[in-house]
Design an enzyme around this catalytic site. Structure first.
Site, PDB file in Angstrom:
ATOM      1  N   GLU A 356       3.580 -10.345  -5.732  1.00 32.03           N
ATOM      2  CA  GLU A 356       2.076 -11.626  -5.707  1.00 32.03           C
ATOM      3  C   GLU A 356       1.976 -12.779  -6.108  1.00 32.03           C
ATOM      4  O   GLU A 356       2.144 -14.088  -5.483  1.00 32.03           O
ATOM      5  CB  GLU A 356       1.405 -10.953  -5.097  1.00 32.03           C
ATOM      6  CG  GLU A 356       0.471 -12.069  -3.986  1.00 32.03           C
ATOM      7  CD  GLU A 356      -0.923 -11.449  -3.175  1.00 32.03           C
ATOM      8  OE1 GLU A 356      -1.098 -11.196  -2.451  1.00 32.03           O
ATOM      9  OE2 GLU A 356      -1.693 -11.369  -4.033  1.00 32.03           O
ATOM     10  N   HIS A 387      11.203  13.894 -11.573  1.00 30.04           N
ATOM     11  CA  HIS A 387      11.989  14.790 -10.214  1.00 30.04           C
ATOM     12  C   HIS A 387      11.660  14.630  -9.001  1.00 30.04           C
ATOM     13  O   HIS A 387      11.684  14.951  -7.686  1.00 30.04           O
ATOM     14  CB  HIS A 387      10.270  16.253 -10.390  1.00 30.04           C
ATOM     15  CG  HIS A 387      10.384  16.347 -11.644  1.00 30.04           C
ATOM     16  ND1 HIS A 387      11.684  18.012 -12.705  1.00 30.04           N
ATOM     17  CD2 HIS A 387       9.367  16.168 -12.905  1.00 30.04           C
ATOM     18  CE1 HIS A 387      10.733  18.255 -13.595  1.00 30.04           C
ATOM     19  NE2 HIS A 387       9.540  16.934 -13.883  1.00 30.04           N
ATOM     20  N   LYS A 508      -1.201 -12.712   8.647  1.00 28.20           N
ATOM     21  CA  LYS A 508      -2.688 -12.586   8.767  1.00 28.20           C
ATOM     22  C   LYS A 508      -2.803 -13.425  10.328  1.00 28.20           C
ATOM     23  O   LYS A 508      -3.599 -12.958  11.167  1.00 28.20           O
ATOM     24  CB  LYS A 508      -3.403 -13.283   8.072  1.00 28.20           C
ATOM     25  CG  LYS A 508      -3.623 -12.343   6.460  1.00 28.20           C
ATOM     26  CD  LYS A 508      -4.851 -13.071   5.597  1.00 28.20           C
ATOM     27  CE  LYS A 508      -4.351 -12.857   3.943  1.00 28.20           C
ATOM     28  NZ  LYS A 508      -5.196 -13.502   3.223  1.00 28.20           N
TER      29      LYS A 508
HETATM   30  O1  F6P Z   1      -3.584 -11.547   1.367  1.00 25.96           O
HETATM   31  C1  F6P Z   1      -3.461 -11.201  -0.347  1.00 25.96           C
HETATM   32  C2  F6P Z   1      -4.689 -11.779  -0.912  1.00 25.96           C
HETATM   33  O2  F6P Z   1      -5.370 -12.696  -0.520  1.00 25.96           O
HETATM   34  C3  F6P Z   1      -5.057 -11.319  -2.248  1.00 25.96           C
HETATM   35  O3  F6P Z   1      -4.450 -12.385  -2.836  1.00 25.96           O
HETATM   36  C4  F6P Z   1      -6.770 -10.417  -2.805  1.00 25.96           C
HETATM   37  O4  F6P Z   1      -6.411 -10.388  -3.390  1.00 25.96           O
HETATM   38  C5  F6P Z   1      -6.717 -10.383  -0.995  1.00 25.96           C
HETATM   39  O5  F6P Z   1      -6.147 -10.442  -0.560  1.00 25.96           O
HETATM   40  C6  F6P Z   1      -7.636  -9.992  -1.047  1.00 25.96           C
HETATM   41  O6  F6P Z   1      -8.240 -10.621  -1.293  1.00 25.96           O
HETATM   42  P1  F6P Z   1     -10.315 -10.942  -1.194  1.00 25.96           P
HETATM   43  O7  F6P Z   1     -11.123 -10.434  -1.993  1.00 25.96           O
HETATM   44  O8  F6P Z   1     -10.456 -12.986  -0.743  1.00 25.96           O
HETATM   45  O9  F6P Z   1     -10.651  -9.982   0.087  1.00 25.96           O
END
Ligand code: F6P
Length: 548
Positions: A356, A387, A508
């Site tokens: 990431e 394995h 998203k």
């Molecule tokens: O979608 C990726 C992300 O933004 C990550 O970088 C982050 O760790 C995760 O989602 C969770 O985000 P949050 O802590 O804001 O719920």
């Protein structure tokens, strides 16, 4: 040509890499004491990188490139609170989370260290209340089960550490059970709730943004489950929900009382947040002393990173080796192989930290890069992976680099069983054997090259071996910080911002739109989607329709 690849140091390394590509690791042992030249000790770590496809001249070339890229200045900037996260215009100060109370680190003219320590005190108070059974559920019974609801950086760090350090649970935490729920589909939470009692269960809702749908949907399910039992909203939230976030306003809006909130700050990246209130499950499992030991280990690594010359600096060397393999030798897969079952989740933790952070193809200035950056990273406990997927490492068509990680000491004073000590030695023997075969191929056995083709091992797969004195909260803290800084070093050489993650945003948004289309069927649905998605959507809707 990008700014980086135009550098003379870069072009020099490309020439070095051409030679390196035609060299085999087994031929690199003829002169000098390679094992000593390509290894370093720092605190509890011994790092052997003599099995990398690297000559002294290549290493010097990489160090020259690091200087040309301004690595020393970049390390200083990172730790001084400069806005190194340029696309979000903020600092990335995970190092401030483990600063000593007397240190000063400024963000926008304000020293943030006092707030960091105040937050640690707040965690300490909560942990003490839970451990000492003063924190009680709505019916007056002490808490027995704690469920952390979070995802990504709000889940993986605590899961990884709690898995690794279970042996360090202090007596006051022996009766407490930690659980983790992350996945949006509901399976984890449904299974778990079936085995818990509402009156003795405490939920931690962990989310930097407090908007992540995965976390909020699991949290809603948990709240509903509690309310079915208590029927009282305020009482349920007071006794059974803690929130950890940078957004107090959103936690309050959701219903978490102010007294149950732990805040952290925008300048802490999600995947670097283990050291903040996000680490609350860790503190509950190993106690605040254990948590502070982990911070001290990370602080040791921060100091080492900040003050050690590049040529002896573990994160710098690890990062430069990573760049050498991925970019110059075109090795696009990297395996992380701990030879200790306690580190089972460590490779998954690193998938987020590395991919990431450095899965980027645009420079800080916005130019498209003309070189490869982060390799695909994966891994598992080494002896089990032997394995499973080692076949590909040994005889596949793919070049893969690896990190072997193992503790030197295990099953010490408090374990009487010599059988377990033998098991530790077996694990270490396997660790050394595998990295040796990966390096030498069948040259490590007599007449290996006369075997039929299907039994031959070509070798030349590079690896680094990291020996840790023993696994403790302190050394695990240092290990995680070592990899955090490795990631930063690579980002500096690649000229990318490792602290944003814009690549996960579009998915998203599209998921939100798709969810709406799934829920509310409108006549225009099909046209809004591509053919494949529209057909899948139609099939899902049909399956969900109740029979008339
Ligand atoms: O979608 C990726 C992300 O933004 C990550 O970088 C982050 O760790 C995760 O989602 C969770 O985000 P949050 O802590 O804001 O719920």
């Amino acid at each position: 040509m990008s700014q980086r690849s135009a550098l003379p140091e870069w072009q020099h390394l490309q020439q070095c890499a051409l030679r390196a590509r035609s060299r085999h690791l087994r031929d690199m042992w003829q002169s000098g004491d390679r094992a000593a030249e390509f290894s370093r000790q720092a605190g509890p770590f011994f790092m052997d990188f003599s099995k990398q496809r690297l000559t002294g001249a290549d290493r010097d070339g990489l160090l020259a490139l690091a200087r040309a890229c301004g690595l020393e200045q970049a390390i200083g900037d990172l730790m001084a609170g400069v806005a190194v996260n340029n696309t979000e215009e903020r600092a990335a100060l995970h190092t401030a989370l483990r600063a000593d109370a007397h240190e000063q680190v400024f963000v926008d003219g304000r020293n943030v260290v006092p707030a960091v320590h105040a937050s640690l005190e707040r965690m300490d108070t909560m942990v003490t209340r839970i451990h000492s059974r003063q924190w009680r559920g709505y019916s007056g019974k002490p808490i027995r089960d704690v469920v952390n609801i979070g995802v990504g950086g709000s889940d993986l760090g605590p899961v990884m550490v709690c898995n690794a350090l279970g042996e360090f649970t202090p007596p006051e935490a022996h009766e407490l059970k930690l659980h983790f729920v992350s996945s949006i589909d509901g399976t984890q939470i449904a299974d778990l709730l079936g085995s818990l009692k509402p009156e003795t269960t405490l939920f931690i809702i962990s989310s930097k943004s407090f908007t992540t749908v995965d976390t909020l949907s699991n949290a809603r399910t948990a709240l509903q489950w509690m309310l079915e039992e208590t029927g009282d909203h305020a009482m349920t939230l007071n006794h059974h929900f803690i929130g950890v976030s940078t957004r107090a306003d959103r936690m309050s809006e959701w219903g978490i009382p102010a007294a149950n909130q732990i805040e952290f700050w925008e300048w802490v990246g999600g995947r670097f947040s283990l050291w903040s209130g996000i680490g609350l499950p860790v503190a509950l499992q190993i106690g605040m002393k254990g948590f502070r030991d982990m911070l001290a280990g990370a602080r040791f690594m921060d100091q080492h990173f900040r003050h050690t010359p590049l040529a002896d600096n573990l994160p710098v060397l690890l990062g430069l080796i990573g760049v050498w393999n991925a970019t110059f030798l075109d090795i696009r897969a990297h395996a992380v192989l701990p030879y200790d079952g306690r580190l089972k989740v460590f490779p998954s933790y690193l998938t987020q930290l590395e991919m990431e952070s450095n899965g980027k193809s645009v420079s800080r200035a916005g130019e498209t890069l003309d070189y490869s950056t982060c390799p695909v990273l994966w891994g598992d406990v080494g002896p089990n992976a032997q394995h499973a997927f080692y076949q590909l490492l040994h005889q596949g068509t793919q070049a893969v680099s690896s990190d072997f990680i193992a503790p030197l000491k295990r099953y010490g004073d408090h374990h009487s069983s010599t059988d377990l000590q033998v098991q530790h030695q077996l694990a270490l023997a396997n660790c050394l054997a595998q990295s040796r075969v990966l390096m030498l191929g069948d040259a490590c056995v007599e007449n290996g090259d006369s075997a039929p083709e299907f039994r031959r091992y070509r070798g030349n797969q590079p690896s680094t071996t990291l020996l840790i004195d023993e696994l403790t909260p302190y050394t695990l803290g240092a290990l995680v910080a070592l990899y955090e800084h490795k990631v930063f070093v690579m980002s500096v050489i690649w000229d990318i911002n490792p602290f944003d993650q814009w690549g996960v945003e579009l998915g998203k948004q599209i998921a939100d739109a798709t969810f709406l289309a799934m829920k509310f069927s409108g006549s225009g649905d099909a046209a809004a989607f591509d053919g494949s998605t529209a057909a899948l959507l139609a099939r899902i809707k049909k399956a969900g329709r109740k029979p008339s």
